[in-house]
Design a protein around this motif. Structure first.
Motif, PDB file in Angstrom:
ATOM      1  N   LEU A 150      79.415  -7.207   7.539  1.00 24.44           N
ATOM      2  CA  LEU A 150      80.140  -8.420   7.928  1.00 24.44           C
ATOM      3  C   LEU A 150      80.595  -8.323   9.376  1.00 24.44           C
ATOM      4  CD1 LEU A 150      81.553 -11.109   7.314  1.00 24.44           C
ATOM      5  CD2 LEU A 150      83.480  -9.792   6.412  1.00 24.44           C
ATOM      6  N   THR A 151      81.146  -7.169   9.757  1.00 21.49           N
ATOM      7  CA  THR A 151      81.609  -6.956  11.127  1.00 21.49           C
ATOM      8  C   THR A 151      80.444  -6.993  12.114  1.00 21.49           C
ATOM      9  OG1 THR A 151      83.410  -5.570  10.289  1.00 21.49           O
ATOM     10  CG2 THR A 151      82.899  -5.399  12.629  1.00 21.49           C
ATOM     11  N   VAL A 152      79.323  -6.381  11.727  1.00 22.12           N
ATOM     12  CA  VAL A 152      78.132  -6.391  12.592  1.00 22.12           C
ATOM     13  C   VAL A 152      77.659  -7.825  12.808  1.00 22.12           C
ATOM     14  CG1 VAL A 152      75.687  -5.765  12.713  1.00 22.12           C
ATOM     15  CG2 VAL A 152      77.377  -4.059  12.002  1.00 22.12           C
ATOM     16  N   GLY A 153      77.618  -8.616  11.731  1.00 27.07           N
ATOM     17  CA  GLY A 153      77.182  -9.999  11.851  1.00 27.07           C
ATOM     18  C   GLY A 153      78.073 -10.807  12.770  1.00 27.07           C
ATOM     19  N   LEU A 154      79.398 -10.675  12.608  1.00 24.87           N
ATOM     20  CA  LEU A 154      80.339 -11.381  13.482  1.00 24.87           C
ATOM     21  C   LEU A 154      80.168 -10.948  14.938  1.00 24.87           C
ATOM     22  CD1 LEU A 154      83.539 -11.218  11.241  1.00 24.87           C
ATOM     23  CD2 LEU A 154      82.306 -13.295  11.868  1.00 24.87           C
ATOM     24  N   GLY A 155      79.972  -9.641  15.138  1.00 27.80           N
ATOM     25  CA  GLY A 155      79.814  -9.128  16.492  1.00 27.80           C
ATOM     26  C   GLY A 155      78.535  -9.606  17.152  1.00 27.80           C
ATOM     27  N   VAL A 156      77.430  -9.609  16.403  1.00 31.47           N
ATOM     28  CA  VAL A 156      76.155 -10.074  16.963  1.00 31.47           C
ATOM     29  C   VAL A 156      76.232 -11.556  17.303  1.00 31.47           C
ATOM     30  CG1 VAL A 156      73.715 -10.478  16.431  1.00 31.47           C
ATOM     31  CG2 VAL A 156      74.783  -8.310  15.814  1.00 31.47           C
ATOM     32  N   ARG A 157      76.870 -12.351  16.437  1.00 30.09           N
ATOM     33  CA  ARG A 157      77.002 -13.789  16.714  1.00 30.09           C
ATOM     34  C   ARG A 157      77.785 -14.033  17.996  1.00 30.09           C
ATOM     35  NH1 ARG A 157      76.416 -18.639  14.155  1.00 30.09           N
ATOM     36  NH2 ARG A 157      77.791 -20.305  14.899  1.00 30.09           N
ATOM     37  N   ARG A 158      78.788 -13.216  18.223  1.00 33.45           N
ATOM     38  CA  ARG A 158      79.623 -13.400  19.412  1.00 33.45           C
ATOM     39  C   ARG A 158      78.918 -12.896  20.673  1.00 33.45           C
ATOM     40  NH1 ARG A 158      85.034 -14.255  20.243  1.00 33.45           N
ATOM     41  NH2 ARG A 158      85.934 -13.434  22.165  1.00 33.45           N
ATOM     42  N   ALA A 159      78.178 -11.782  20.543  1.00 35.19           N
ATOM     43  CA  ALA A 159      77.597 -11.147  21.727  1.00 35.19           C
ATOM     44  C   ALA A 159      76.197 -11.655  22.060  1.00 35.19           C
ATOM     45  CB  ALA A 159      77.545  -9.629  21.532  1.00 35.19           C
ATOM     46  N   LEU A 163      69.937 -14.451  19.976  1.00 39.23           N
ATOM     47  CA  LEU A 163      69.323 -13.640  18.930  1.00 39.23           C
ATOM     48  C   LEU A 163      69.660 -14.188  17.549  1.00 39.23           C
ATOM     49  CD1 LEU A 163      67.837 -11.090  17.944  1.00 39.23           C
ATOM     50  CD2 LEU A 163      70.023  -9.852  18.139  1.00 39.23           C
ATOM     51  N   VAL A 164      70.894 -14.628  17.383  1.00 37.20           N
ATOM     52  CA  VAL A 164      71.324 -15.172  16.089  1.00 37.20           C
ATOM     53  C   VAL A 164      70.502 -16.387  15.714  1.00 37.20           C
ATOM     54  CG1 VAL A 164      73.239 -16.307  14.880  1.00 37.20           C
ATOM     55  CG2 VAL A 164      73.665 -14.261  16.247  1.00 37.20           C
ATOM     56  N   ARG A 165      70.177 -17.226  16.682  1.00 41.53           N
ATOM     57  CA  ARG A 165      69.381 -18.420  16.385  1.00 41.53           C
ATOM     58  C   ARG A 165      68.002 -18.064  15.861  1.00 41.53           C
ATOM     59  NH1 ARG A 165      72.209 -20.496  20.976  1.00 41.53           N
ATOM     60  NH2 ARG A 165      70.593 -19.758  22.409  1.00 41.53           N
TER      61      ARG A 165
END
Length: 292
Positions: A150-159, A163-165
């Motif tokens: 969960l933390t990794v997902g939130l971090g990747v979305r923010r950074a 890539l998230v798209r």
């Protein structure tokens, strides 16, 4: 590979992927928004971590199932934050952003809160029994399979939003596929045991679902959409997390069957209630107009 091993592997894989997908799809600001107002957040935590487990404990005292079955129900009672909560809230025409935020908050807190609650409640339904749970192991497992992705997902979305798209949809599809495969394998492996559950048992699960829904509704404040979100969030328990705890400590016992059975009841039952709540929303403006 035998069925228990396959179920455990699918469950851990599905849970990790689901939590990663959650983090990729939600902005951290949405989580913060769900923490406001503080009174509503406190009501949500009260409903999910105090009142829902208390109702479960009360019904277990009334129906008096076997200790292992009681353990299964208690495991689910202390595992809120089901990923099906937001989509079912959408069916109920409730506050979906609120449901998403509460789901993430509950999922994160349950890493520590669920084992702690279980250590308090389990001895009450099986005093003097041989039921034992490795609480430090549960915390470690939930940290790795739930909080970390969960933390990794939130971090990747923010950074890395670009890539998230690209990966958001494939990760979501993988999570759904793993969850579907898990349900199919569990039902196939547990079919005879599930079929052997008596009407009294299904009635007890139905009462628990309605009681949990009512608890969330009463704690949801005055806004109708928020009430629906909290009602659905409280009624749907996180079966994936419950299975991690049950299979780790009580693999091959009725505790696993209880988690599976009530996990299915909470999803199907909450969806049925959401359909009714959605219709209620549709007629409410008409009635209000007629009264004016």
């Amino acid at each position: 590979m035998n069925a228990p091993t396959l179920i455990a592997l699918l469950n851990v894989s599905a849970l990790v992927t689901i939590m990663l997908s959650m983090g990729l799809r939600v902005d951290f600001k949405d989580v913060l928004a769900s923490a406001r107002p503080a009174r509503l957040l406190a009501s949500g935590l009260l409903a999910n971590y105090v009142l829902a487990p208390a109702v479960t404990l009360g019904l277990l005292y009334v129906f008096r199932p076997a200790p292992m079955v009681s353990a299964g129900f208690l495991i689910l009672a202390v595992c809120p934050g089901a990923p099906v909560g937001p989509p079912i809230t959408a069916v109920a025409k409730g506050d979906v952003p609120r449901a998403v935020g509460m789901m993430l908050i509950l999922a994160g807190l349950s890493t520590i809160a669920s084992p702690a609650l279980l250590s308090v409640l389990l001895p009450r339904v099986a005093p003097g029994s041989a039921l034992r749970i490795d609480y430090p192991a549960i915390v470690r497992i939930l940290l790795v399979t739930q909080l970390l992705p969960l933390t990794v997902g939130l971090g990747v979305r923010r950074a890395a939003p670009a890539l998230v798209r690209r990966i958001d949809k494939p990760v979501g599809l993988l999570a759904n596929a793993l969850l579907l495969a898990l349900v199919v394998v569990i039902v196939a492996a547990q079919y005879e045991t599930l079929a052997a559950i008596r009407l009294r048992g299904w009635m007890g699960m139905g009462l628990l679902l309605l009681a949990s829904l009512g608890v969330g509704w009463l704690c949801g404040g005055r806004d109708l959409a928020t009430r629906k979100a909290l009602a659905v969030t409280t009624a749907t328990r996180n079966a994936a997390v419950g299975l991690v705890i049950a299979t780790t400590n009580f693999g091959g016992t009725p505790a696993v069957t209880a988690v599976v059975a009530y996990g299915l009841v909470s999803i199907v039952g909450a969806l049925g209630c959401a359909l009714l709540l959605g219709k209620f929303a549709a007629v409410e403006p008409k009635n209000a107009h007629a009264q004016s």
